[in-house]
Design a protein around this motif. Structure first.
Motif, PDB file in Angstrom:
ATOM      1  N   LEU A  13      55.055   0.978  59.282  1.00 55.65           N
ATOM      2  CA  LEU A  13      55.989   1.983  59.770  1.00 55.65           C
ATOM      3  C   LEU A  13      56.191   1.864  61.270  1.00 55.65           C
ATOM      4  CD1 LEU A  13      54.800   5.227  57.907  1.00 55.65           C
ATOM      5  CD2 LEU A  13      56.606   3.642  57.218  1.00 55.65           C
ATOM      6  N   TYR A  14      57.443   2.053  61.699  1.00 55.92           N
ATOM      7  CA  TYR A  14      57.789   2.195  63.107  1.00 55.92           C
ATOM      8  C   TYR A  14      58.423   3.572  63.274  1.00 55.92           C
ATOM      9  CZ  TYR A  14      57.178  -2.881  63.259  1.00 55.92           C
ATOM     10  OH  TYR A  14      56.669  -4.152  63.152  1.00 55.92           O
ATOM     11  N   PHE A  15      57.793   4.419  64.059  1.00 49.76           N
ATOM     12  CA  PHE A  15      58.213   5.824  64.152  1.00 49.76           C
ATOM     13  C   PHE A  15      58.614   6.173  65.581  1.00 49.76           C
ATOM     14  CE2 PHE A  15      57.876  10.378  64.452  1.00 49.76           C
ATOM     15  CZ  PHE A  15      58.162  10.859  63.191  1.00 49.76           C
ATOM     16  N   GLY A  16      59.708   6.953  65.712  1.00 54.30           N
ATOM     17  CA  GLY A  16      60.082   7.489  67.013  1.00 54.30           C
ATOM     18  C   GLY A  16      61.475   7.079  67.452  1.00 54.30           C
ATOM     19  N   LYS A  17      61.857   7.580  68.625  1.00 55.24           N
ATOM     20  CA  LYS A  17      63.217   7.372  69.122  1.00 55.24           C
ATOM     21  C   LYS A  17      63.541   5.908  69.390  1.00 55.24           C
ATOM     22  CE  LYS A  17      63.655  11.965  71.252  1.00 55.24           C
ATOM     23  NZ  LYS A  17      63.844  12.731  72.526  1.00 55.24           N
ATOM     24  N   LEU A  23      63.045  -3.821  64.925  1.00 49.11           N
ATOM     25  CA  LEU A  23      63.696  -4.513  63.813  1.00 49.11           C
ATOM     26  C   LEU A  23      63.787  -6.015  64.057  1.00 49.11           C
ATOM     27  CD1 LEU A  23      65.183  -4.471  61.119  1.00 49.11           C
ATOM     28  CD2 LEU A  23      67.294  -3.924  62.358  1.00 49.11           C
ATOM     29  N   LYS A  24      64.113  -6.407  65.285  1.00 42.95           N
ATOM     30  CA  LYS A  24      64.273  -7.829  65.580  1.00 42.95           C
ATOM     31  C   LYS A  24      62.987  -8.597  65.276  1.00 42.95           C
ATOM     32  CE  LYS A  24      66.815  -8.966  69.049  1.00 42.95           C
ATOM     33  NZ  LYS A  24      67.346  -9.237  70.412  1.00 42.95           N
ATOM     34  N   GLY A  25      61.858  -8.038  65.649  1.00 40.05           N
ATOM     35  CA  GLY A  25      60.591  -8.700  65.379  1.00 40.05           C
ATOM     36  C   GLY A  25      60.305  -8.828  63.899  1.00 40.05           C
ATOM     37  N   GLU A  26      60.641  -7.813  63.125  1.00 42.08           N
ATOM     38  CA  GLU A  26      60.427  -7.870  61.676  1.00 42.08           C
ATOM     39  C   GLU A  26      61.332  -8.907  61.019  1.00 42.08           C
ATOM     40  OE1 GLU A  26      58.287  -6.616  59.563  1.00 42.08           O
ATOM     41  OE2 GLU A  26      57.178  -5.606  61.151  1.00 42.08           O
ATOM     42  N   LEU A  27      62.573  -8.999  61.485  1.00 43.06           N
ATOM     43  CA  LEU A  27      63.523  -9.928  60.876  1.00 43.06           C
ATOM     44  C   LEU A  27      63.097 -11.381  61.023  1.00 43.06           C
ATOM     45  CD1 LEU A  27      66.895  -8.281  61.969  1.00 43.06           C
ATOM     46  CD2 LEU A  27      65.949  -8.361  59.658  1.00 43.06           C
ATOM     47  N   ARG A  54      74.562  -5.678  65.299  1.00 45.93           N
ATOM     48  CA  ARG A  54      74.330  -6.394  66.553  1.00 45.93           C
ATOM     49  C   ARG A  54      72.950  -7.075  66.523  1.00 45.93           C
ATOM     50  NH1 ARG A  54      74.234  -2.337  69.662  1.00 45.93           N
ATOM     51  NH2 ARG A  54      76.496  -2.086  69.618  1.00 45.93           N
ATOM     52  N   ILE A  55      71.958  -6.362  66.041  1.00 50.38           N
ATOM     53  CA  ILE A  55      70.608  -6.941  65.951  1.00 50.38           C
ATOM     54  C   ILE A  55      70.585  -8.095  64.957  1.00 50.38           C
ATOM     55  CG2 ILE A  55      68.229  -6.473  65.250  1.00 50.38           C
ATOM     56  CD1 ILE A  55      68.673  -3.582  66.276  1.00 50.38           C
ATOM     57  N   LEU A  56      71.238  -7.915  63.820  1.00 44.36           N
ATOM     58  CA  LEU A  56      71.281  -8.969  62.809  1.00 44.36           C
ATOM     59  C   LEU A  56      71.991 -10.212  63.350  1.00 44.36           C
ATOM     60  CD1 LEU A  56      72.132  -6.793  59.674  1.00 44.36           C
ATOM     61  CD2 LEU A  56      69.981  -8.005  60.083  1.00 44.36           C
ATOM     62  N   SER A  57      73.069  -9.996  64.101  1.00 47.29           N
ATOM     63  CA  SER A  57      73.788 -11.122  64.689  1.00 47.29           C
ATOM     64  C   SER A  57      72.943 -11.831  65.734  1.00 47.29           C
ATOM     65  CB  SER A  57      75.090 -10.616  65.331  1.00 47.29           C
ATOM     66  OG  SER A  57      75.783 -11.666  65.982  1.00 47.29           O
ATOM     67  N   LYS A 175      58.475  -3.564  52.900  1.00 49.46           N
ATOM     68  CA  LYS A 175      57.588  -4.311  53.796  1.00 49.46           C
ATOM     69  C   LYS A 175      57.462  -3.597  55.141  1.00 49.46           C
ATOM     70  CE  LYS A 175      57.014  -7.415  50.688  1.00 49.46           C
ATOM     71  NZ  LYS A 175      55.759  -7.397  49.899  1.00 49.46           N
ATOM     72  N   PHE A 176      58.539  -2.949  55.550  1.00 48.22           N
ATOM     73  CA  PHE A 176      58.519  -2.174  56.782  1.00 48.22           C
ATOM     74  C   PHE A 176      59.574  -1.077  56.678  1.00 48.22           C
ATOM     75  CE2 PHE A 176      61.670  -5.472  57.440  1.00 48.22           C
ATOM     76  CZ  PHE A 176      62.742  -4.797  58.025  1.00 48.22           C
ATOM     77  N   SER A 177      59.390  -0.012  57.456  1.00 47.04           N
ATOM     78  CA  SER A 177      60.374   1.062  57.512  1.00 47.04           C
ATOM     79  C   SER A 177      60.488   1.575  58.940  1.00 47.04           C
ATOM     80  CB  SER A 177      59.993   2.221  56.579  1.00 47.04           C
ATOM     81  OG  SER A 177      60.145   1.859  55.222  1.00 47.04           O
ATOM     82  N   VAL A 178      61.714   1.835  59.351  1.00 44.40           N
ATOM     83  CA  VAL A 178      62.027   2.360  60.674  1.00 44.40           C
ATOM     84  C   VAL A 178      62.355   3.839  60.529  1.00 44.40           C
ATOM     85  CG1 VAL A 178      63.674   2.267  62.584  1.00 44.40           C
ATOM     86  CG2 VAL A 178      62.841   0.140  61.532  1.00 44.40           C
TER      87      VAL A 178
END
Length: 388
Positions: A13-17, A23-27, A54-57, A175-178
């Motif tokens: 889990l990644y929690f917070g503002k 996400l980039k690191g997980e991808l 934008r992150i995916l690109s 596997k992960f959640s934001v």
């Protein structure tokens, strides 16, 4: 605590503002082909869609999309997602939305490479997964289901009037959640409060079972007290970050399997509510709130000690000089008052249920035996009649 159990939860889990920054690191751990699944388009209005693309690109990903995932994902939508996942040779399904979108992504993940009809295999025969599973990641925009950290996936079949959840093993967990509480701020009040009650119902389904001194029950009581406090704030001030962040975290822990450990668990409110949803397509949390009070008053005599404890420890009822029955009822009265204050649906007629539907809803209800009373079909019908 009684019994034996194995506990594992592999979801990161990644929690917070600033949680989306991760996400980039997980991808980087997955291949180039991403299937982006989301609902009705609210993520395009609030800018989240553009941020994610934008992150995916930037990560060099090839993106295919399945949009329009409905609040109660249908078997037809499941087949659509399976087709898209296979054609895109998907390496990761990225779900952006609430519990229904996360549920849907997990259903697609186990179904895309299933050699049989996944509805038959997973939802009617309740078989385990024995084929390739596509990994899932979640970006949460609505709280309630806990789907971001569990293996549950609920699918609706309108033709057969069945709404069924399959709780898969931890190999199907995301596997992960934001989790960014800010993403939940723009949710309409009806959906927001429905999610609040879904959280409460998840906790109660696990709490109202067993008679031993169980650590899980103490955790459940703490979660309930925090939920009651924070939801009262949130309905008046939906953008109160502290309240919404607490609620988001409670929702995750309400159904990530932790408080079920050492418990038999009930789940009959969900079974009845899901049958109502199959007939009406109503918002899930509201189907639960509509039947809860009638159900709990019906089973209270069979689990009186726990209902008394619930009244004292959660609703702060003073038990002095009162019978256990009186204390338990006062707790239920306070719970009902709280539900009305939130603006929850309190009867089935508000959801479009008619007397003529009740026998069919009763027949569509699956039976669980972990609570304080194993119901008969006739008793389910009686509870439905009390709820209308």
């Amino acid at each position: 605590m009684l019994g034996n159990f194995r506990y594992s939860n592999p979801t990161k889990l990644y929690f917070g503002k600033d949680s989306l920054d991760n996400l980039k690191g997980e991808l980087s751990a997955y291949g180039a082909n991403i299937l982006l699944v989301y609902g009705g388009g609210s993520i395009k209005k609030n800018g989240l869609y553009e941020d994610i693309l934008r992150i995916l690109s930037d990560c060099g990903k090839n993106v295919a999309e399945v949009s329009g995932v409905m609040p109660n994902p249908t078997v037809e939508k499941l087949y659509e997602g399976c087709k898209a996942a296979k054609e895109h040779q998907t390496d990761l399904i990225l779900a952006v939305g609430g519990g229904s979108v996360c549920d849907y992504a997990k259903a697609v993940s186990v179904s895309a490479y299933c050699e049989e009809d996944p509805w038959e295999k997973y939802y009617l025969r309740m078989e385990d997964v024995d084929n390739r599973i596509i990994p899932v990641g979640c970006i949460l925009t609505m709280v309630g289901t806990g789907s971001e950290m569990n293996g549950g996936a609920v699918i609706t079949n309108h033709e057969s009037k069945l709404k069924i959840g399959h709780v898969f093993g931890d190999n199907v967990f995301p596997k992960f959640s934001v989790l960014n509480p800010v993403y939940t701020f723009t949710l309409p009040k009806y959906q927001m409060t429905a999610g609040f009650y879904d959280i409460m119902s998840h906790i109660l389904e696990q709490y109202f079972s067993g008679t031993d001194d169980n650590t899980s029950d103490y955790i459940a009581e703490g979660l309930l007290k925090s939920l009651i406090h924070s939801t009262r704030i949130a309905v008046k001030d939906p953008e109160n970050y502290e309240a919404r962040s607490n609620i988001m975290w409670i929702a995750t822990w309400a159904l990530n399997t932790l408080i079920a450990q050492g418990k038999s668990t009930d789940w009959m409110v969900h079974m009845i509510g899901q049958a109502v949803g199959a007939y009406t397509d109503a918002t899930h949390g509201m189907t639960l709130s509509a039947v809860s009070m009638a159900y709990y008053r019906y089973i209270c005599p069979y689990g009186l000690d726990k209902f008394r404890r619930f009244a004292v420890n959660v609703w702060e009822v003073n038990p002095e000089g009162k019978t256990a029955e009186a204390v338990a009822e006062e707790g239920l009265i306070r719970m009902e008052s709280y539900m009305r204050d939130l603006g929850l649906v309190m009867n089935l007629s508000e959801l479009g249920v008619t007397q003529e539907m009740l026998p069919g809803i009763s027949e569509a209800t699956f039976f669980m035996n972990g609570g304080y009373k194993a119901l008969t079909r006739e008793e389910v019908l009686k509870i439905l009649q009390e709820s209308i």
